[in-house]
Design a protein around this motif. Sequence first.
Motif, PDB file in Angstrom:
ATOM      1  N   PRO A   8       4.077  16.942  16.566  1.00 37.14           N
ATOM      2  CA  PRO A   8       5.023  16.516  15.531  1.00 37.14           C
ATOM      3  C   PRO A   8       4.295  15.699  14.464  1.00 37.14           C
ATOM      4  N   GLU A   9       4.926  15.518  13.322  1.00 41.59           N
ATOM      5  CA  GLU A   9       4.331  14.751  12.227  1.00 41.59           C
ATOM      6  C   GLU A   9       3.989  13.339  12.709  1.00 41.59           C
ATOM      7  N   VAL A  10       2.734  12.947  12.553  1.00 42.59           N
ATOM      8  CA  VAL A  10       2.266  11.651  13.041  1.00 42.59           C
ATOM      9  C   VAL A  10       2.842  10.523  12.192  1.00 42.59           C
ATOM     10  N   GLU A  11       3.172   9.416  12.844  1.00 41.35           N
ATOM     11  CA  GLU A  11       3.643   8.218  12.148  1.00 41.35           C
ATOM     12  C   GLU A  11       2.512   7.198  12.184  1.00 41.35           C
ATOM     13  N   PHE A  12       2.286   6.505  11.048  1.00 42.04           N
ATOM     14  CA  PHE A  12       1.278   5.451  11.084  1.00 42.04           C
ATOM     15  C   PHE A  12       1.666   4.273  10.224  1.00 42.04           C
ATOM     16  N   GLU A  13       1.132   3.121  10.629  1.00 46.50           N
ATOM     17  CA  GLU A  13       1.368   1.870   9.925  1.00 46.50           C
ATOM     18  C   GLU A  13       0.031   1.196   9.688  1.00 46.50           C
ATOM     19  N   VAL A  14      -0.047   0.443   8.592  1.00 52.58           N
ATOM     20  CA  VAL A  14      -1.215  -0.382   8.306  1.00 52.58           C
ATOM     21  C   VAL A  14      -0.730  -1.829   8.316  1.00 52.58           C
ATOM     22  N   LEU A  15      -1.396  -2.652   9.123  1.00 52.96           N
ATOM     23  CA  LEU A  15      -1.009  -4.054   9.276  1.00 52.96           C
ATOM     24  C   LEU A  15      -2.221  -4.950   9.066  1.00 52.96           C
ATOM     25  N   ASP A  16      -1.970  -6.176   8.629  1.00 53.86           N
ATOM     26  CA  ASP A  16      -3.079  -7.127   8.565  1.00 53.86           C
ATOM     27  C   ASP A  16      -3.266  -7.730   9.957  1.00 53.86           C
ATOM     28  N   THR A  17      -4.226  -8.637  10.100  1.00 53.70           N
ATOM     29  CA  THR A  17      -4.514  -9.189  11.424  1.00 53.70           C
ATOM     30  C   THR A  17      -3.429 -10.136  11.921  1.00 53.70           C
ATOM     31  N   ASN A  18      -2.493 -10.509  11.059  1.00 55.83           N
ATOM     32  CA  ASN A  18      -1.329 -11.310  11.472  1.00 55.83           C
ATOM     33  C   ASN A  18      -0.136 -10.421  11.800  1.00 55.83           C
ATOM     34  N   ASP A  19      -0.378  -9.120  11.890  1.00 54.65           N
ATOM     35  CA  ASP A  19       0.650  -8.113  12.168  1.00 54.65           C
ATOM     36  C   ASP A  19       1.704  -7.995  11.070  1.00 54.65           C
ATOM     37  N   GLU A  20       1.344  -8.379   9.851  1.00 52.96           N
ATOM     38  CA  GLU A  20       2.241  -8.179   8.713  1.00 52.96           C
ATOM     39  C   GLU A  20       2.112  -6.727   8.250  1.00 52.96           C
ATOM     40  N   LEU A  21       3.238  -6.041   8.155  1.00 49.76           N
ATOM     41  CA  LEU A  21       3.248  -4.639   7.759  1.00 49.76           C
ATOM     42  C   LEU A  21       2.899  -4.494   6.283  1.00 49.76           C
ATOM     43  N   LEU A  22       1.848  -3.720   6.002  1.00 55.23           N
ATOM     44  CA  LEU A  22       1.426  -3.476   4.630  1.00 55.23           C
ATOM     45  C   LEU A  22       1.865  -2.099   4.141  1.00 55.23           C
ATOM     46  N   TYR A  23       1.984  -1.151   5.081  1.00 53.77           N
ATOM     47  CA  TYR A  23       2.346   0.226   4.716  1.00 53.77           C
ATOM     48  C   TYR A  23       2.840   0.942   5.961  1.00 53.77           C
ATOM     49  N   THR A  24       3.815   1.794   5.775  1.00 53.66           N
ATOM     50  CA  THR A  24       4.230   2.727   6.815  1.00 53.66           C
ATOM     51  C   THR A  24       4.533   4.062   6.157  1.00 53.66           C
ATOM     52  N   ASN A  25       4.096   5.128   6.763  1.00 51.29           N
ATOM     53  CA  ASN A  25       4.375   6.429   6.175  1.00 51.29           C
ATOM     54  C   ASN A  25       5.801   6.890   6.461  1.00 51.29           C
ATOM     55  N   LYS A  26       6.523   6.186   7.308  1.00 51.68           N
ATOM     56  CA  LYS A  26       7.931   6.533   7.572  1.00 51.68           C
ATOM     57  C   LYS A  26       8.775   6.376   6.317  1.00 51.68           C
ATOM     58  N   THR A  27       8.519   5.321   5.533  1.00 52.51           N
ATOM     59  CA  THR A  27       9.294   5.103   4.315  1.00 52.51           C
ATOM     60  C   THR A  27       8.663   5.788   3.115  1.00 52.51           C
ATOM     61  N   ALA A  28       7.491   6.355   3.303  1.00 53.15           N
ATOM     62  CA  ALA A  28       6.813   7.059   2.214  1.00 53.15           C
ATOM     63  C   ALA A  28       6.976   8.562   2.362  1.00 53.15           C
ATOM     64  N   MET A  79      -8.281  -3.109  -2.190  1.00 50.04           N
ATOM     65  CA  MET A  79      -8.457  -4.357  -1.456  1.00 50.04           C
ATOM     66  C   MET A  79      -8.889  -5.453  -2.423  1.00 50.04           C
ATOM     67  N   SER A  80      -8.168  -6.560  -2.430  1.00 49.26           N
ATOM     68  CA  SER A  80      -8.552  -7.682  -3.289  1.00 49.26           C
ATOM     69  C   SER A  80      -9.619  -8.543  -2.612  1.00 49.26           C
ATOM     70  N   SER A  81      -9.598  -8.576  -1.279  1.00 51.80           N
ATOM     71  CA  SER A  81     -10.619  -9.323  -0.544  1.00 51.80           C
ATOM     72  C   SER A  81     -10.984  -8.556   0.716  1.00 51.80           C
ATOM     73  N   THR A  82     -12.162  -8.811   1.231  1.00 52.78           N
ATOM     74  CA  THR A  82     -12.621  -8.134   2.442  1.00 52.78           C
ATOM     75  C   THR A  82     -11.797  -8.607   3.632  1.00 52.78           C
ATOM     76  N   GLN A  83     -11.307  -7.645   4.400  1.00 54.60           N
ATOM     77  CA  GLN A  83     -10.558  -8.000   5.606  1.00 54.60           C
ATOM     78  C   GLN A  83     -10.458  -6.814   6.558  1.00 54.60           C
ATOM     79  N   GLN A  84     -10.097  -7.141   7.775  1.00 55.22           N
ATOM     80  CA  GLN A  84      -9.857  -6.104   8.759  1.00 55.22           C
ATOM     81  C   GLN A  84      -8.367  -5.782   8.755  1.00 55.22           C
ATOM     82  N   LEU A  85      -8.080  -4.501   8.868  1.00 57.54           N
ATOM     83  CA  LEU A  85      -6.696  -4.033   8.949  1.00 57.54           C
ATOM     84  C   LEU A  85      -6.535  -3.207  10.216  1.00 57.54           C
TER      85      LEU A  85
END
Length: 141
Positions: A77-97, A107-113
């Motif tokens: 089935p169509e895969v669902e994915f989310e991108v979160l910062d290290t504090n688990d704040e949702l930055l993107y989800t393809n469900k709403t896109a 990226m404005s600053s270097t970070q791990q997602l």
Amino acid sequence: MKKLIASIFFLALVSFGANAQCRAFTKNRVLPNLTGFIQNENYNAALFMEGDEAELLMTFYGGKDYRLVVMAHPVLPEVEFEVLDTNDELLYTNKTAGNKNVFDFRMSSTQQLKVRVRVPDSKGTMVRQGCVTIVAGHKQS
């Protein structure tokens, strides 16, 4: 003892075949979505079954434009994915896109997602298995 050796050999062949299947899927179906971007050197692919979920931590560098591509083999089935910062704040989800496979961002600053991937259950009688690939690329500065 011969059965054990044969079993190990068979498992190695199945694993090699699955890896080859994922590499071919990535090369032929996923990488063309990175046109105009330079692929990072990571190859992230695995066999998933319906209902499986995984999380991958990736580093992105500040001041760069990125494209993230997450795709599943057509048997799944169509895969669902989310991108979160290290504090688990949702930055993107393809469900709403509209279940897009591609996420472009800067990226404005270097970070791990975190990239969290889930293959939904189709509620069918047969559980299917297929390759899921995550690749990222950046634009040349």
